[in-house]
Design a protein around this motif. Sequence first.
Motif, short mmCIF file in Angstrom:
data_model
loop_
_atom_site.label_atom_id
_atom_site.label_comp_id
_atom_site.label_asym_id
_atom_site.label_seq_id
_atom_site.Cartn_x
_atom_site.Cartn_y
_atom_site.Cartn_z
N ARG A 168 0.85 -1.21 0.04
CA ARG A 168 0.11 0.12 -0.06
C ARG A 168 0.87 1.16 -0.05
O ARG A 168 2.08 1.21 0.19
CB ARG A 168 -0.83 0.08 1.12
N SER A 171 2.15 6.00 4.79
CA SER A 171 1.45 7.17 5.35
C SER A 171 1.95 8.29 4.98
O SER A 171 3.09 8.45 4.56
CB SER A 171 1.48 6.98 6.55
N ASP A 173 3.01 10.99 6.54
CA ASP A 173 4.31 11.41 7.16
C ASP A 173 5.58 10.57 6.81
O ASP A 173 6.62 10.99 6.88
CB ASP A 173 4.21 11.55 8.64
N ASP A 174 5.44 9.31 6.32
CA ASP A 174 6.70 8.52 5.84
C ASP A 174 6.72 8.83 4.12
O ASP A 174 7.77 8.23 3.61
CB ASP A 174 6.16 6.95 5.83
N ARG A 178 9.81 7.55 1.77
CA ARG A 178 9.91 6.52 1.09
C ARG A 178 10.08 6.97 -0.30
O ARG A 178 10.53 6.07 -1.15
CB ARG A 178 8.42 5.98 1.13
N ASP B 84 5.05 -2.46 8.28
CA ASP B 84 5.32 -0.79 8.46
C ASP B 84 4.88 -0.42 9.86
O ASP B 84 5.71 0.29 10.54
CB ASP B 84 4.38 -0.11 7.37
N LYS B 88 7.38 0.84 12.62
CA LYS B 88 7.42 2.43 12.98
C LYS B 88 7.62 2.31 14.84
O LYS B 88 8.20 3.14 15.18
CB LYS B 88 6.13 2.95 12.67
#
Lengths: 411, 107
Positions: A168, A171, A173-174, A178, B84, B88
């Motif tokens: 997917r 997010s 903030d990532d 990425r 993920d 995190k």
Amino acid sequence: MSDVEAAIIRAHHEEWARVVAALARRFGDLDLAEEAAAEAFATAVERWRADGVPPNPGAWLTTTATRRAIDRLRRETKRDDKYREAQLLHDSTPPEPPGAIGDDRLRLIFTCCHPALAMQARVALTLRMVGGLTVPEIARAFLVRHTTMEQRITRAKAKIKAARIPYRMPSADDLPARVTGVLAVLFLVFNEGYLASGPDTDPVRHDLTTEAIRLTRLVRALLPQDGEVAGLLALMLLTEARRPARISANGELVALDEQDRGAWDRELIAEGHQLVRERLAAAAAGVAPGRYQILAAINAVHTSARDIRDTDWSQILALYDQLVRLDPSPIIALNRAVAVAEIDGPEVALAIVDGLTEALAHYHAYHATRADLLRRLGRSEQARAAYDRAIELAGNTGETAYLTRRRDQLR
Amino acid sequence: MQYLVSVIDDKSNPGSTDRQPAISAFNERLIAEGYWVFAGGLADTDTATVIDNRGDEAVLTDGPFVESKEYLAGVWVWDVPDLDVALKLATEASKVCDRKIEVRPFL
């Protein structure tokens, strides 16, 4: 080449990643997606020759690949898992939201470039799953054995599955970090093509630079708002534009100051300059440029000069100053020193370069830069020693030839 | 999806010893967010005993199964949707524990 063959090659370029990505999302299995996509293309080769090219090749390929995947799952689950089979027949995945951010191909790219995978694995997986290169092609590109590359890709897919690396979008903030990771993979592919290593390889691997540009164009189409994506694409285009002038007839690398600028690809330069202008406008509006955008701008200055003597070195130095603030790595400092040499003279530049000895003692470009500065200062003996070291460390056949000539011209 | 989250300490460069309050607070959060399955700190590797009963009789050996500079200091088991989320949380856990963290999926 027949029309059908041309259509298949075009479909492979345009649709491979889309087919793999759609299947990966539907079945949650990269392995299955890859195999089914490969089978669909193999079927297309037979069927399109017999029946003609379908009106919508992409849809035909996706449908065929989906059928192949379901067939395969049915065979594998026949014994006990009727429930799973029943589920597969009803696609319960929600329809895609419109817009690029929902594109399955982005998910595929982010999964292949996941930071939990080793860099080599990310590169191999991206070229296979997104680029559609075959395993032998990738193995050849990175000078490893077919079986080694096969294992690398198999292991990466197994980790994605077992460790549940998600399929997917990262997010919000990532996302910047990425995207940076994806661009690092693409830049590595490009650089391996542009300065290929290995004693028996061509000095420039056109196949790899072309593939890197193609994939970066895809990421650009999917993330059109990202300045660094635009920056990297511009950087690649402006570097690739100089490729025709970069290698002499006898296979020697030609330095920027000796290149025949008339041989540069004007079209690529125009496209690269357009992207750089776009990013300059964004910077003027207050968006701080990242490192690829600054590197692209430096290359735009170089490719704007009709002659090496017309190069605006003060502009290049100002850009390097900006880059050093962002990325204080010794390699950037080394490249900055080249611009310093043009403005303040080789002696000032040499002092900077000598300060980098500890960090860059094993980097061929450090010794090559130092050798050139020493040569310009008339310090032939030291220059010779530096060229020797650079030749020892350089992995590129064209570069070795260039450095050897330069050394042998010393008096 | 469950992951074994290992806290790795280094004998030659150990993490700070004042982390317990921060780790407790972090555990409270893991519980509140529904990720916590299990957590435990481990006694020194010197206290380990290895038993090998693959042969005719059980052989007991004093000490850990492998002597190394880096060793397992504690573990968590987390139940999270995917890697993920685990990564995190592990990124935070490394700060909280002042130690390296390994994330490994259960089969």
